[in-house]
Structures are given as C-alpha cells and as structure tokens.
Design a protein around this motif. Structure first.
Motif, short mmCIF file in Angstrom:
data_model
loop_
_atom_site.label_atom_id
_atom_site.label_comp_id
_atom_site.label_asym_id
_atom_site.label_seq_id
_atom_site.Cartn_x
_atom_site.Cartn_y
_atom_site.Cartn_z
N GLU A 162 54.58 23.49 -54.63
CA GLU A 162 53.67 22.56 -53.94
C GLU A 162 54.41 21.42 -53.27
OE1 GLU A 162 50.60 23.29 -53.71
OE2 GLU A 162 50.33 24.79 -55.29
N PRO A 163 53.89 20.96 -52.12
CA PRO A 163 54.57 19.92 -51.34
C PRO A 163 54.08 18.51 -51.64
CG PRO A 163 52.79 20.81 -50.05
CD PRO A 163 52.73 21.50 -51.40
N ASP A 164 53.38 18.32 -52.75
CA ASP A 164 52.63 17.06 -52.90
C ASP A 164 53.50 15.83 -53.14
OD1 ASP A 164 52.79 18.67 -55.39
OD2 ASP A 164 52.03 16.84 -56.31
N ALA A 165 54.76 15.99 -53.55
CA ALA A 165 55.63 14.80 -53.62
C ALA A 165 56.36 14.60 -52.30
CB ALA A 165 56.62 14.92 -54.77
N MET A 166 56.67 15.71 -51.63
CA MET A 166 57.38 15.61 -50.35
C MET A 166 56.55 14.86 -49.31
SD MET A 166 58.83 19.41 -49.77
CE MET A 166 60.29 20.09 -50.54
N ILE A 167 55.28 15.20 -49.24
CA ILE A 167 54.45 14.64 -48.16
C ILE A 167 54.32 13.12 -48.27
CG2 ILE A 167 52.09 14.62 -47.21
CD1 ILE A 167 52.04 17.68 -47.71
N PRO A 168 53.90 12.57 -49.41
CA PRO A 168 53.82 11.10 -49.46
C PRO A 168 55.18 10.42 -49.35
CG PRO A 168 53.29 12.05 -51.60
CD PRO A 168 53.35 13.18 -50.62
N GLY A 193 45.44 17.50 -46.11
CA GLY A 193 44.41 17.70 -47.12
C GLY A 193 44.94 17.91 -48.52
N VAL A 194 46.24 17.84 -48.71
CA VAL A 194 46.80 17.93 -50.06
C VAL A 194 46.19 16.81 -50.91
CG1 VAL A 194 48.91 17.56 -51.41
CG2 VAL A 194 48.89 19.19 -49.54
N CYS A 226 56.63 24.34 -47.97
CA CYS A 226 56.58 22.90 -48.22
C CYS A 226 57.16 22.10 -47.06
CB CYS A 226 57.29 22.57 -49.53
SG CYS A 226 56.40 23.27 -50.95
N THR A 227 58.20 22.61 -46.40
CA THR A 227 58.73 21.89 -45.24
C THR A 227 57.74 21.99 -44.08
OG1 THR A 227 60.03 23.84 -44.67
CG2 THR A 227 61.18 22.08 -45.80
#
Ligand code: FES
Ligand code: FES
Lengths: 153, 763
Positions: free
Chosen positions: B414-420, B270-271, B383-384
């Motif tokens: 925030e993890p928003d670059a890691m996830i994609p 849901g990020v 984030c991990t």
C-alpha cells in the motif's frame, strides 16, 4: 545542550530535555540500530543499556540519561562479536531483523545477571520483547547458546 | 486506479544479453531494451540498447552481484534467489552478493507477496545463471584455445577437461570482451540441473542479510535520512476512512521549539480524503505538535459504523442471495435432497491487523523534477504510480528506493505512507520524513476484512460428504488495489474477487460443490481491506477445515480418515505439472506425515487435552503448498482457557532451495497464525478502530509460544511458497482440537476462554 556518553563516546546533543532518549539516539545521533516499535514500553524494540541495565529508551528522556553510561547495539561489542551476537548468527535467528537489536540487548543484559538460566527464566526475561516474525523458538535457543559461550570464554 | 494496471503485464519477452562493453570492465546480464538484438550484446551495450543491471553483474575480480527486485522482509528471499543463479553459474558461493535496486521500469513488475517470490523466479534465475556460465565457458575456451564443448565450469573456474588447463572467471572477465546473445528460444532450451544434481540449491547457506541485522547496520525505511529534511506527522483521523480536516487551530503548538506549520492537504487518489500534517524540525517537536493542534473534522460517511454493522450486512447479503458463483460442480440441489445427513454451520473471522514490527514510514524528496521515495515497499509499480497521481506528475518521475522491511505481511503493498510524505514534501518545499505512530499503524491499517461464511454439507448414506454449498462474504481487497484482477464469475453474472474467495475451491473430492462470493459493502468503505499474509485461505480454510471436522463428527467418523478418504488424485484433483503435479495425493501424504509424527490417535494424552487436525493448500488452488498440521491443545475445564502445547506441521515444498530458511518460515508462520486466532482482535466503533497499541492489541509473546515440530517433505517438484500456508492451517487445527478435548465448537475468532466455556455449556 546535554552531553551523553554512548558506546564510550561523548555526544553533545542540542535537544529539549524532555526529548525521548529513543529519538535522541536514533534521529539526532543516527544510531539507528535501536528501533521504534510502540513508544509505550511494550515491545522492547528500543532496548538499550543504561549503566548496564536493559531499559526501554522510549520510556526515558534525554535529561534522565545525562551522566549515565549508555550502550546501544552498535556498541555492544567493538567487533560485533558479543556471545549473543555470535549465537544469533550461528542459529540464523533474525528474519526481518527489526526487533533483534532489542532482543539481543535484552538478552545480553539478562545473561550478565544470570549466567546459566533455566528455560523458564529465559522465557520470563524475554517476554517483554515482541517479534512479529515469531523467531521465538530460535531466540530461546540463542539465549541458551550465548550462555554456553559466555561460560566457555 | 485502472490506469496503473498496464504496469501489471510483466516484462515483455526479449533477448538476454551477456556482455561487457569494454574489455576488463566486468560482465552484465540483462534483457535487451528492444525485442531483438541484431549487432550483438557488445554493440547493444555501446548503443545504450541494454539495461545493464537487470539480473546479474560480475566484476573483473569475479564477484557476482545478483539484483533482487523483491522486498527483503524476513524471508531471506535474496539468498534463495541468489542460490538459484549461483547453482547454474557454477560460481563459488563466497563470490556472490545481492543488492536491492530502485523501482526503475527496467526491473519489470515489482511485487512481493503470496509466497510467490521464489516460486515465480526460481526458473528464471536458474536460466540467467546458466546463460552467464555458458558465455563464460565459451570465452574461457577461447582464451585457452580449446573447443568450448571440451570445457566445464565449477567453483568460478573454467577447465579444459582433458588437459586440465583452466581459467578463473576473474581472468576471463578481465581479459574480455564477452559478447553473447541468447534468443528467447535459446533461453527456454537451456537444460537446467535436476533435483539430485544440485550443489548449492537445497543447502542451508547462511542468509546474506543476517550479518547486518545483528550489529545494527541494516538500514530499514525508518532509518533513512536525507539532507535538509523535516519531520511530518499526520494528525490522527477520527475515523478509519472518510474524515477530512476542515480547519486547524495550531495556537497551542506555536510555542513548541522546532514546530513549523500544519498543512491541510487533499488526497486525489482517495487513499484518504485528506490530511492534516504537522511539519517540524525534529520528530519530537512533530509528535508534540500533532498532539497539541486542534483540527475541525468533517467525519465523512462512516462515522457511525461498528463491527456489528459490518457483520449484520454480511448476514443480510448472504441471506438475500447477493454475490456470484465461484465454483459450480455437479448438482448440489440433487446432492442435498439425496443426503442422509445434512450439516450446516456459520463461521466468522474478526478484522485483522498486520502488526508489522516496523510501522509504516517514508522519506520523500524532490530533486531536479524527480521524486525519490525511500521506504520498504512490496509493490513499487503500483505505489509509485499512485504517488505520481497524488503529486500530479508522470509515474516515470517517481522512483522508489528499496530498503529492508521490518516485516511486511502484505501491508507494504500500500502507498499510504508514500502519498502523504510526498504531498507534505511538496507543501514544505523540503524533504519530509513521515513515520506512523504505532497507534496510527494499528488504526489505519488496510485491515484483513471481517468475514462471514456459511457452509452446508450433504453426507450420503455411505457416510461420504458429496455435497457442499459455501458462501464467502468479505470486503474485497482486490477491488481497491487492482480492479483489473477481479474475475468473471462462473455463472457469468458479475465480477468477484478471487483473492477473497480462493481456498474455498479446495482439493477434496466433493462432486457437488457450489461456492458464492459476496462483497461486504459496509466493510469495503469503513475498513478498506488489504491483503494479509496468506490472504483468503486465512478464512476460507478456517471454514472448510472446521466444517470437515463437524461433518466427520456428525457421522461418527475420524476426522483424519474422513479427510484422507476425500483426497484422491482423480477428476479435477489430479494435478498438472509443474505446480500441482501429484494433485490431492500430495495433500493426503502431508496429512499422514503430520499425523504420524504427532502420534495422532495413539499418543496418550491427559484429560481435557486432545489433538485436532487440518490440511490446507494455500495460497491458491493453482499454486498450492500441500500442508497439514496436528495441534495438541489443553482446555482448562473450569475457565475454558486453551493452551496450545504443540503444533506438528508437515509441508510438501517440492524443492527446498534453502531448508533452514524454509524451517524458519514455518516456525514463524505457525506462531503468527496461532497468535491471530487466539490473541489478536480488531473491532470498530463509531467508524474508528477501538484498539491502538500493544496494550489493547496483544500478539503472542515468547512465553506463550507452543512447541513446534516441523517436517519438510521434498520430492524434487518445483519449489512452493512456504511463508503463508501454516498461518491458515493452525487455526482450524486448534479449533478441532478444542472440540476433541472438551466437546466445544468455536466458530469465530478470536478463540477465547469465554467462547469455549459457552460452547462447553451448549454441548
Ligand atoms: S518502542 Fe520502546 S518498548 Fe516499544
Ligand atoms: S525478526 Fe522480524 S520482528 Fe523479529
């Protein structure tokens, strides 16, 4: 294939001629001291020297740079001892450091053209380089200090 | 997200082990894996019951490496934390190094924010250094054949005091083995040096991270390359949150040399709802292809939201009595009805953009079932875990490799670059490097919430403010990031976000006080809120400190005298050791220092120029940094244009571990805060952020920067966080100066010439 002269070394680059010089330097040649900040010429993080002039590498293409002499932060001084670098170390200017390659490249080119600048001239010359750690007070001192070192040398 | 909360408890208390497995291999200092060690450090190490690189490693050469589990993002945190270790270790500073390890759970909770790093870790690091020294002294005494209690350590050397016989740390470690266990009680009992006894703490040793930052060798997240990687670029969403790509037509991209494909990927966390990600062999191909492809979007729920809707919701929810109590002191009803003067005002702050110099980025790579994430991150644990959730793997199989951060300001929580990046790498079957464009970094920030506050004050016949009723309405970052940290309200009617409300529980003696905290539900969905540098005090202090000036003016009192009369270390403002010892008097002292240094009330100033004052205790009531500022501002009477000539700051930091580092933090945060209130604005239209790059979002530049006079107050109390308070104090000081200069009160951000002009005409 294009040939670029960077920091005194010839590099053969296999990339389309419209590739941004910034990406050639950073991503193809992995001279990562030159940074990406905005891509539209408004932050100065990508500043390199092209034939001695400070330029925004995000605003140039590979084809613009062929045949020119390019210097990046890695080649500003063979030992990392350019007066600007020495002043930056002495005054402990970098915080995160991300903008500082651009700041130093801009300052070094500026001091070549104006060896004893006034404060107003320093501010005018450096206003194109954003620093979000807001090291501005020390950058102003640093340019002054580097000018002094260059005169003493 | 709640399932990630188990990670937030911090490390369990365990024995501290100082040892070397085999003679001559070096010395390691860390926690034992199991709660209690029975066979000694050496046996524990041999059995693998030991996490060898937790705190400190020493080589036979005598070089010590302090392992920093905090993000290096400009504050030189590694240097300050290494100074704490080295002070007690009695090591030559030239023998000290730092490194920044990966996110393995042995490091415990990894979070950098809230100026907490030095504040939290100073005591622990001092004890680790002391334990290592004690073990070295004991081993050295043994080597010399003398009793340990007759030896002392200094400059990386153990010396037998009476005979002068000595052994260097290098010799002792090389001779080894060393085997020493410290129980938790023993660790606590170690007597540390006190203020005045320090040799290294309190000195401005050059920052260890600077040399690499002047020659281009410092490696940031954006500088990472791994073999066989491709570039990913997100196709920019049409709204800040809630859009989902339905289909992609990439025919216009197919001719681009190096273009691979465009993937549509859902995000189960849901990020975002999902991504259209372009993959290409070069960053330039990815950039061109992302512009060329055409995506059909489901715009989602926020496609018509504007700034006015967010503010409108805030005003309505406030008027309707939504929200729950954060402070209930005394009797505000009685206070108001007894008041001789009532002052009321509304304050707003605009949506804020972090504006990190280095845009969000990540390199994601899978190897033998383990996912590796390379980027700078302030909250590896969270984030991990979220990236693991997105990938559908166990959190233990996701490792974060820390890099230098090109600023953070809370954005890298925030993890928003890691996830994609990870999802794209999974789709590509190859490692992916993903870098946000500046436009994406501006528009898809976890922005600082728009806020709306009302303050009503009752001033008694004596002219004292004795009653305050304050409402704070914002989106709640904690609800997104870590709902387990929401707090029970004081009226026990529901949960509120303390990190969106704190600061309103200020240190002034106002006996009747009520604060209500309200969630902005429209903002929560349309502008998913994040933590930005000084967090809630950014807005709560803006309201409190602007209001205090307005109240002082209403009864004809000087704003400085009005404040100091309310700052007495009595009642709940008395303060307790270690963090708040001294209480409100320390804030009063900071105010007086700033006022004195600035020549408040005595410095002759030209027309339309005045000084304004403010004081703050950011970041939280329980961990305050007592800070005051005098702003000297000129206002052009024709245009209303404000010019900040000078900021005089006084900060009581207790103990400055590295005074030059503290000075740099204060200089930088003064500019950051000034830029925020004068130049930075983010607005929303049709669910999308209207600004996109440094042409429309215009932070302060060097030629606009005011002069800054910094006064650091040290009194030997525990070190306080120094990177944030000044961000919150400059805004109200500037607004208060503008009122003093031209009679115009501006109550919303950004403070612009137009608003000043309009307020001048009203006044
Ligand atoms: S990246 Fe070139 S000026 Fe900003
Ligand atoms: S030093 Fe961090 S952006 Fe300039």
């Amino acid at each position: 294939m294009a040939v670029l002269n960077i920091n005194g070394v010839s590099h053969v680059v296999d990339a389309p001629g419209d590739t941004k010089l910034l990406w050639v330097v950073r991503e193809h040649l992995r001279l990562t001291g030159t940074k990406f900040g905005c891509g539209i010429g408004l932050c100065g993080a990508c500043t390199v020297h092209l034939n001695g002039e400070a330029v925004r590498s995000c605003q140039l293409q590979l084809s613009d740079a062929e045949g020119a002499t390019i210097t990046t932060i890695e080649g500003l001084d063979p030992k990392g001892q350019h007066p600007v670098q020495k002043a930056w170390l002495e005054l402990q200017i970098p915080q995160c450091g991300y903008c500082q390659s651009g700041q130093m490249m801009n300052a070094a080119a500026f001091l070549e053209s104006n060896s004893s600048p006034s404060d107003a001239e320093i501010l005018d010359a450096m206003q194109g380089n954003i620093c979000r750690c807001s090291t501005y007070a020390r950058i102003k001192q640093g340019v002054r200090r580097a000018a002094q070192m260059m005169q003493e040398a | 997200m709640t399932k990630h909360m188990k990670d937030l408890g911090g490390a369990t208390r365990r024995d501290v082990l100082v040892g070397s497995a085999v003679a001559g291999t070096g010395l390691v200092v860390g926690y034992s894996v199991l709660p209690h060690v029975t066979g000694g450090a050496r046996e524990a190490l041999a059995a693998g019951n030991f996490e060898p690189s937790l705190f400190l490693t020493m080589e036979p050469s005598g070089i010590a490496t302090v392992h920093i589990t905090k993000t290096e993002m400009g504050q030189h945190v590694g240097t300050a934390l290494a100074q704490a270790v080295a002070e007690e270790l009695e090591i030559d500073w030239n023998d000290v190094r730092v490194d920044y390890p990966d996110s393995h759970e042995k490091w415990g909770l990894m979070i950098t924010g809230g100026s907490w790093s030095v504040n939290w870790t100073f005591d622990r690091n001092s004890r680790i250094g002391a334990a290592a020294r004690m073990a070295l002294v004991e081993a050295g005494a043994n080597m010399l054949g003398v009793p340990a209690n007759e030896c002392s350590a200094a400059n990386s050397t153990v010396t037998h005091t009476s005979t002068g016989q000595s052994a260097t740390y290098s010799e002792i470690i090389s001779a080894g083995p060393i085997d020493r266990t410290f129980s938790e009680d023993e660790m606590k009992a170690i007597e540390l040096k006190k203020f005045g006894e320090y040799k290294l703490v309190g000195t401005s040793v050059p920052a260890l991270d600077i040399p690499a930052k002047i020659n281009g060798t410092a490696r940031y997240g954006i500088d990472v390359f791994v073999p066989n990687m491709v570039y990913g670029r997100i196709v920019t969403w049409p709204t800040r949150w809630g859009a989902m790509p339905k289909s992609v037509d990439d025919s216009a991209a197919s001719g681009i040399d190096g273009y691979i494909k465009t993937e549509i990927i859902e995000d189960p966390t849901g990020v975002q709802r999902g991504y259209a990600i372009v993959l290409a062999e070069s960053i330039w191909a990815a950039e061109k292809a992302a512009d060329a492809v055409s995506v059909d979007w489901d715009l989602g729920p926020n496609a018509s939201v504007s700034t006015a809707d967010i503010l409108g919701y805030a005003k309505k929810a406030t008027a309707d009595g939504e929200g729950f109590a954060w402070v209930i002191d005394g009797d505000t009803d009685a206070g108001m009805s007894n008041a001789a003067t009532v002052v009321e005002a509304e304050y707003e702050t605009s949506i804020g953009y972090h504006g990190m110099m280095e845009p969000m980025n990540c390199v994601a790579m899978e190897q033998d079932g383990v996912w590796h994430l390379f980027t700078a991150c302030q909250w590896s644990t969270r984030c991990t875990a979220m990236t693991a959730e997105a990938l559908g793997v166990e959190p233990a199989n996701v490792v974060h490799h820390q890099q230098y951060a090109g600023t953070g300001f809370g954005r890298r929580l925030e993890p928003d670059a890691m996830i994609p990046a990870a999802l794209a790498a999974k789709a590509a079957g190859r490692p992916v490097k993903l870098v946000y464009t500046r436009e994406q970094d501006v528009m898809f920030d976890f922005h600082q919430s728009l806020t709306y506050q009302t303050v009503k004050g009752g001033i008694n016949v004596a002219g004292d403010l004795d009653t305050m009723v304050h409402t704070v309405c914002s989106a709640w970052a904690t609800k997104r990031q870590a709902p387990g940290f929401l707090a029970e309200s004081v009226d026990k009617k529901g949960k509120i976000d303390p990190f969106s409300t704190n600061g309103s529980d200020h240190w002034y003696n106002v006996p009747n006080q009520y604060v209500r905290s309200i969630e902005n539900l429209v903002g929560q969905s349309a502008t998913p809120p994040g933590q930005l540098r000084a967090v809630a005090p950014t807005w709560t202090m803006w309201a409190v400190e602007s209001f205090l000036d307005e109240a002082a003016h209403a009864v004809g009192r000087d704003p400085l005298e009005f404040r100091t009369s309310l700052l007495k270390a009595v009642g709940k403002n008395v303060g307790t050791p270690p963090n708040t010892v001294g209480g409100a008097e320390r804030l009063r002292n900071a105010l007086l220092v700033a006022a004195g240094r600035a020549g408040y009330g005595v410095k002759p100033l030209p027309a339309n120029t005045a000084q304004g004052i403010a004081s703050v205790t950011s970041q939280e009531r329980g961990s305050p940094t007592w800070t005051a500022c005098v702003a000297e501002v000129h206002v052009d009477p024709e245009s209303g244009e404000p010019t900040v000539n000078k900021l005089t700051v006084a900060m009581d930091v207790g103990t400055a571990v590295n005074p030059d580092g503290v000075l740099a933090q204060i200089q930088g945060s003064a500019i950051y805060g000034t830029s925020r209130v004068l130049y930075e604005n983010i607005t929303m239209k049709d669910g999308s952020i209207e600004q996109s790059n440094f042409d429309t979002w215009t932070p302060m530049r060097i030629n606009q920067a005011p002069e800054i006079d910094v006064n650091i107050i040290q009194n030997g109390h525990y070190p306080a966080g120094t990177g944030e308070p000044v961000v919150t104090v400059v805004g109200p000081a500037i607004a208060n100066a503008i009122q003093a200069a031209v009679g115009a009160r501006v109550r919303s951000w950004p403070i612009t010439a137009e608003k000043i002009k309009a307020a001048m005409q009203e006044a």
